[in-house]
Design a protein around this motif. Structure first.
Motif, PDB file in Angstrom:
ATOM      1  N   TYR A   5       0.816  -1.215   0.000  1.00 33.77           N
ATOM      2  CA  TYR A   5       0.000   0.000   0.000  1.00 33.77           C
ATOM      3  C   TYR A   5       0.854   1.272   0.000  1.00 33.77           C
ATOM      4  CZ  TYR A   5      -3.050  -3.767   1.487  1.00 33.77           C
ATOM      5  OH  TYR A   5      -3.698  -4.964   1.567  1.00 33.77           O
ATOM      6  N   SER A   6       1.967   1.213  -0.718  1.00 31.42           N
ATOM      7  CA  SER A   6       2.888   2.344  -0.798  1.00 31.42           C
ATOM      8  C   SER A   6       2.941   2.875  -2.225  1.00 31.42           C
ATOM      9  CB  SER A   6       4.293   1.932  -0.345  1.00 31.42           C
ATOM     10  OG  SER A   6       4.277   1.460   0.991  1.00 31.42           O
ATOM     11  N   THR A   7       3.311   4.145  -2.361  1.00 33.67           N
ATOM     12  CA  THR A   7       3.351   4.788  -3.673  1.00 33.67           C
ATOM     13  C   THR A   7       4.601   5.638  -3.808  1.00 33.67           C
ATOM     14  OG1 THR A   7       0.923   4.936  -3.717  1.00 33.67           O
ATOM     15  CG2 THR A   7       2.119   6.305  -5.281  1.00 33.67           C
ATOM     16  N   ILE A   8       5.323   5.468  -4.912  1.00 28.71           N
ATOM     17  CA  ILE A   8       6.463   6.325  -5.215  1.00 28.71           C
ATOM     18  C   ILE A   8       6.333   6.866  -6.628  1.00 28.71           C
ATOM     19  CG2 ILE A   8       8.043   5.141  -3.640  1.00 28.71           C
ATOM     20  CD1 ILE A   8       9.368   3.881  -6.119  1.00 28.71           C
ATOM     21  N   GLN A   9       7.092   7.932  -6.893  1.00 29.53           N
ATOM     22  CA  GLN A   9       7.173   8.528  -8.222  1.00 29.53           C
ATOM     23  C   GLN A   9       8.641   8.747  -8.568  1.00 29.53           C
ATOM     24  OE1 GLN A   9       4.617  12.016  -7.362  1.00 29.53           O
ATOM     25  NE2 GLN A   9       3.259  11.266  -8.969  1.00 29.53           N
ATOM     26  N   TYR A  10       8.977   8.565  -9.835  1.00 31.19           N
ATOM     27  CA  TYR A  10      10.346   8.801 -10.284  1.00 31.19           C
ATOM     28  C   TYR A  10      10.338   9.085 -11.791  1.00 31.19           C
ATOM     29  CZ  TYR A  10       9.963   3.895 -11.712  1.00 31.19           C
ATOM     30  OH  TYR A  10       9.547   2.716 -12.282  1.00 31.19           O
ATOM     31  N   PRO A  11      11.347   9.815 -12.292  1.00 37.62           N
ATOM     32  CA  PRO A  11      11.402  10.110 -13.725  1.00 37.62           C
ATOM     33  C   PRO A  11      11.681   8.834 -14.523  1.00 37.62           C
ATOM     34  CG  PRO A  11      12.806  11.599 -12.463  1.00 37.62           C
ATOM     35  CD  PRO A  11      12.423  10.488 -11.547  1.00 37.62           C
ATOM     36  N   SER A  12      11.144   8.758 -15.727  1.00 39.91           N
ATOM     37  CA  SER A  12      11.435   7.615 -16.587  1.00 39.91           C
ATOM     38  C   SER A  12      12.902   7.581 -16.963  1.00 39.91           C
ATOM     39  CB  SER A  12      10.561   7.674 -17.848  1.00 39.91           C
ATOM     40  OG  SER A  12      10.758   8.901 -18.530  1.00 39.91           O
ATOM     41  N   LYS A  40      10.172  10.587  -5.404  1.00 41.36           N
ATOM     42  CA  LYS A  40       9.178  11.080  -4.450  1.00 41.36           C
ATOM     43  C   LYS A  40       8.478   9.893  -3.786  1.00 41.36           C
ATOM     44  CE  LYS A  40       8.187  15.133  -7.346  1.00 41.36           C
ATOM     45  NZ  LYS A  40       7.129  15.829  -8.131  1.00 41.36           N
ATOM     46  N   LEU A  41       8.382   9.950  -2.478  1.00 37.11           N
ATOM     47  CA  LEU A  41       7.593   8.966  -1.737  1.00 37.11           C
ATOM     48  C   LEU A  41       6.271   9.625  -1.375  1.00 37.11           C
ATOM     49  CD1 LEU A  41       7.102   6.321  -0.212  1.00 37.11           C
ATOM     50  CD2 LEU A  41       8.330   7.306   1.737  1.00 37.11           C
ATOM     51  N   THR A  42       5.209   9.179  -2.004  1.00 39.91           N
ATOM     52  CA  THR A  42       3.895   9.775  -1.767  1.00 39.91           C
ATOM     53  C   THR A  42       3.254   9.234  -0.505  1.00 39.91           C
ATOM     54  OG1 THR A  42       3.605  10.016  -4.158  1.00 39.91           O
ATOM     55  CG2 THR A  42       1.632  10.212  -2.803  1.00 39.91           C
ATOM     56  N   GLU A  43       3.421   7.938  -0.282  1.00 36.42           N
ATOM     57  CA  GLU A  43       2.808   7.298   0.881  1.00 36.42           C
ATOM     58  C   GLU A  43       3.447   5.945   1.105  1.00 36.42           C
ATOM     59  OE1 GLU A  43       0.157   6.828   4.126  1.00 36.42           O
ATOM     60  OE2 GLU A  43       0.462   8.602   2.874  1.00 36.42           O
ATOM     61  N   GLY A  44       3.586   5.544   2.374  1.00 34.65           N
ATOM     62  CA  GLY A  44       4.026   4.188   2.671  1.00 34.65           C
ATOM     63  C   GLY A  44       5.485   4.055   3.034  1.00 34.65           C
ATOM     64  N   LYS A  45       6.051   2.913   2.647  1.00 36.03           N
ATOM     65  CA  LYS A  45       7.390   2.532   3.088  1.00 36.03           C
ATOM     66  C   LYS A  45       8.153   1.910   1.934  1.00 36.03           C
ATOM     67  CE  LYS A  45       9.449  -0.078   6.959  1.00 36.03           C
ATOM     68  NZ  LYS A  45       9.102  -0.843   8.174  1.00 36.03           N
ATOM     69  N   VAL A  46       9.434   2.271   1.809  1.00 40.49           N
ATOM     70  CA  VAL A  46      10.239   1.724   0.717  1.00 40.49           C
ATOM     71  C   VAL A  46      11.692   1.603   1.165  1.00 40.49           C
ATOM     72  CG1 VAL A  46      10.589   4.020  -0.276  1.00 40.49           C
ATOM     73  CG2 VAL A  46      10.897   2.008  -1.721  1.00 40.49           C
ATOM     74  N   PHE A  47      12.320   0.535   0.737  1.00 42.98           N
ATOM     75  CA  PHE A  47      13.747   0.319   0.997  1.00 42.98           C
ATOM     76  C   PHE A  47      14.500   0.538  -0.309  1.00 42.98           C
ATOM     77  CE2 PHE A  47      17.433  -2.546   0.775  1.00 42.98           C
ATOM     78  CZ  PHE A  47      18.163  -2.102   1.873  1.00 42.98           C
ATOM     79  N   LYS A 100      -0.300   0.660   9.737  1.00 37.19           N
ATOM     80  CA  LYS A 100      -0.649   1.440   8.551  1.00 37.19           C
ATOM     81  C   LYS A 100       0.160   0.968   7.348  1.00 37.19           C
ATOM     82  CE  LYS A 100      -1.999   4.857   5.876  1.00 37.19           C
ATOM     83  NZ  LYS A 100      -1.189   4.456   4.709  1.00 37.19           N
ATOM     84  N   ASN A 101       1.462   0.790   7.523  1.00 41.99           N
ATOM     85  CA  ASN A 101       2.326   0.418   6.403  1.00 41.99           C
ATOM     86  C   ASN A 101       2.103  -1.015   5.935  1.00 41.99           C
ATOM     87  OD1 ASN A 101       3.571   2.921   6.205  1.00 41.99           O
ATOM     88  ND2 ASN A 101       5.202   2.384   7.637  1.00 41.99           N
ATOM     89  N   GLN A 102       1.803  -1.915   6.868  1.00 41.29           N
ATOM     90  CA  GLN A 102       1.675  -3.323   6.510  1.00 41.29           C
ATOM     91  C   GLN A 102       0.288  -3.676   5.976  1.00 41.29           C
ATOM     92  OE1 GLN A 102       4.161  -5.527   6.391  1.00 41.29           O
ATOM     93  NE2 GLN A 102       2.746  -7.042   5.534  1.00 41.29           N
ATOM     94  N   TYR A 103      -0.734  -3.021   6.511  1.00 47.85           N
ATOM     95  CA  TYR A 103      -2.098  -3.425   6.159  1.00 47.85           C
ATOM     96  C   TYR A 103      -2.922  -2.322   5.487  1.00 47.85           C
ATOM     97  CZ  TYR A 103      -0.890  -7.379   9.097  1.00 47.85           C
ATOM     98  OH  TYR A 103      -0.261  -8.491   9.630  1.00 47.85           O
ATOM     99  N   GLY A 104      -2.334  -1.151   5.339  1.00 46.06           N
ATOM    100  CA  GLY A 104      -3.039  -0.070   4.671  1.00 46.06           C
ATOM    101  C   GLY A 104      -4.211   0.468   5.473  1.00 46.06           C
ATOM    102  N   ILE A 105      -4.203   0.247   6.783  1.00 35.84           N
ATOM    103  CA  ILE A 105      -5.288   0.691   7.656  1.00 35.84           C
ATOM    104  C   ILE A 105      -4.773   1.812   8.559  1.00 35.84           C
ATOM    105  CG2 ILE A 105      -6.837   0.041   9.539  1.00 35.84           C
ATOM    106  CD1 ILE A 105      -7.644  -1.177   6.937  1.00 35.84           C
TER     107      ILE A 105
END
Length: 319
Positions: A134-141, A151-158, A263-268
């Motif tokens: 349930y995470s969202t990122i953005q990056y240039p092509s 950009k990290l819009t929401e959630g968790k990323v390694f 929140k990060n694991q279950y999107g709640i």
């Protein structure tokens, strides 16, 4: 071939000491960079000034150039100029991360993980990103020649960042920016909970937000930004990377840590009237467990404060 190597070859060319292979290498770079459209746009005045500065470094004695430097070396020098310009802008980015070039002209891609599983993404520079549930990122092509913005819009990323002369940066919606050159780290952000967190696995990162002095984090160090506080602590490397291996590990966690993990694991998103900075919870469970199973375990082990969960209108309440 990096800037230093190219300048060294250029100097050998000036001295007439380039081999056939080295001259061919210079020609190859000339052809490639003449087609490169990723350099920053500069005004005519700025470009002319930079060219003059570079030409002074390449040809310190103007009387030598007509005799020893022909049209070909002039064209090769033209290649070196944009390389130095790119290096200049990268240096400025590191020294002043807030002075980023406008991102509006980039072709941004959005990746949204709508599942409960980790999603593996390879960025344009071959950096690997493990996108949490349930995470969202953005990056240039395609990353520009002077930066690697994400950009990290929401959630968790390694991120396991590939080393590069271009700074790699991640910015979330709250304005927290993490800048590195080559390392691995986890960053998580919740817009609903107004929490941002950066934890380093290897190497070093610089974390900053407007109005707060930049902080440098090393291995196992973690920085948490909440609505009214900034907290730095440490976390074991095994615990830091546990979620990437399908485990949930919390040690001496506060209620805030619990809510963020859920929140990060279950999107709640969980809400509470309790003091989220209280609590001392230790949890080690597989991420494959259902939300209800996890909540049942937490209720049983919780104390100071003892907590209970209830669902109201698809929102989790902690009381």
């Amino acid at each position: 071939m990096d800037k230093g190597t190219l300048l060294a070859l250029l100097e050998k060319f000036r001295q007439g000491e380039c081999s056939v292979e080295e001259e061919a290498l210079l020609s190859k770079w000339l052809d490639a960079l003449e087609q490169d459209d990723t350099l920053p746009v500069l005004s005519a005045t700025e470009m002319q000034q930079i060219k003059q500065d570079m030409q002074q470094q390449i040809w310190p004695d103007p009387t030598i150039r007509p005799r020893r430097i022909g049209l070909r070396i002039a064209r090769i020098a033209a290649v070196v100029v944009p390389l130095i310009i790119g290096g200049y802008f990268a240096q400025q980015y590191l020294q002043h991360p807030s002075r980023q070039l406008a991102h509006s002209s980039m072709n941004w891609q959005t990746v949204k993980n709508t599942s409960g599983q980790i999603q593996r993404i390879v960025l344009p520079d071959h950096t690997v990103a493990l996108l949490g549930p349930y995470s969202t990122i953005q990056y240039p092509s395609l990353f520009p020649g002077n930066a690697r913005p994400v950009k990290l819009t929401e959630g968790k990323v390694f991120f396991d960042v590939v080393k590069d002369t271009r700074p790699f940066s991640v910015e979330d919606n709250s304005g927290i920016r993490t800048t590195v050159l080559g390392t691995s780290f986890t960053i998580e952000a919740s817009n609903a909970l107004r929490i941002s967190r950066v934890a380093v696995a290897t190497g070093k990162v610089q974390v900053e937000r407007q109005g707060i002095k930049p902080a440098t984090l090393g291995p196992s160090q973690r920085l948490t930004f909440s609505e009214q506080s900034v907290k730095q602590d440490s976390v074991a490397a095994t615990d830091l990377l546990a979620w990437t291996k399908g485990e949930i590990i919390l040690r001496n966690a506060t209620l805030q840590d619990l809510i963020l993990t859920i929140k990060n694991q279950y999107g709640i998103t969980a809400t509470t009237a309790l003091d989220v900075h209280q609590g001392n919870y230790t949890v080690h469970i597989p991420a494959t467990m259902t939300l209800q199973e996890v909540l049942d375990i937490i209720e049983k082990i919780s104390y100071r404060p003892k907590i209970h969960f209830s669902m109201q209108n698809d929102q989790l309440r902690v009381h």
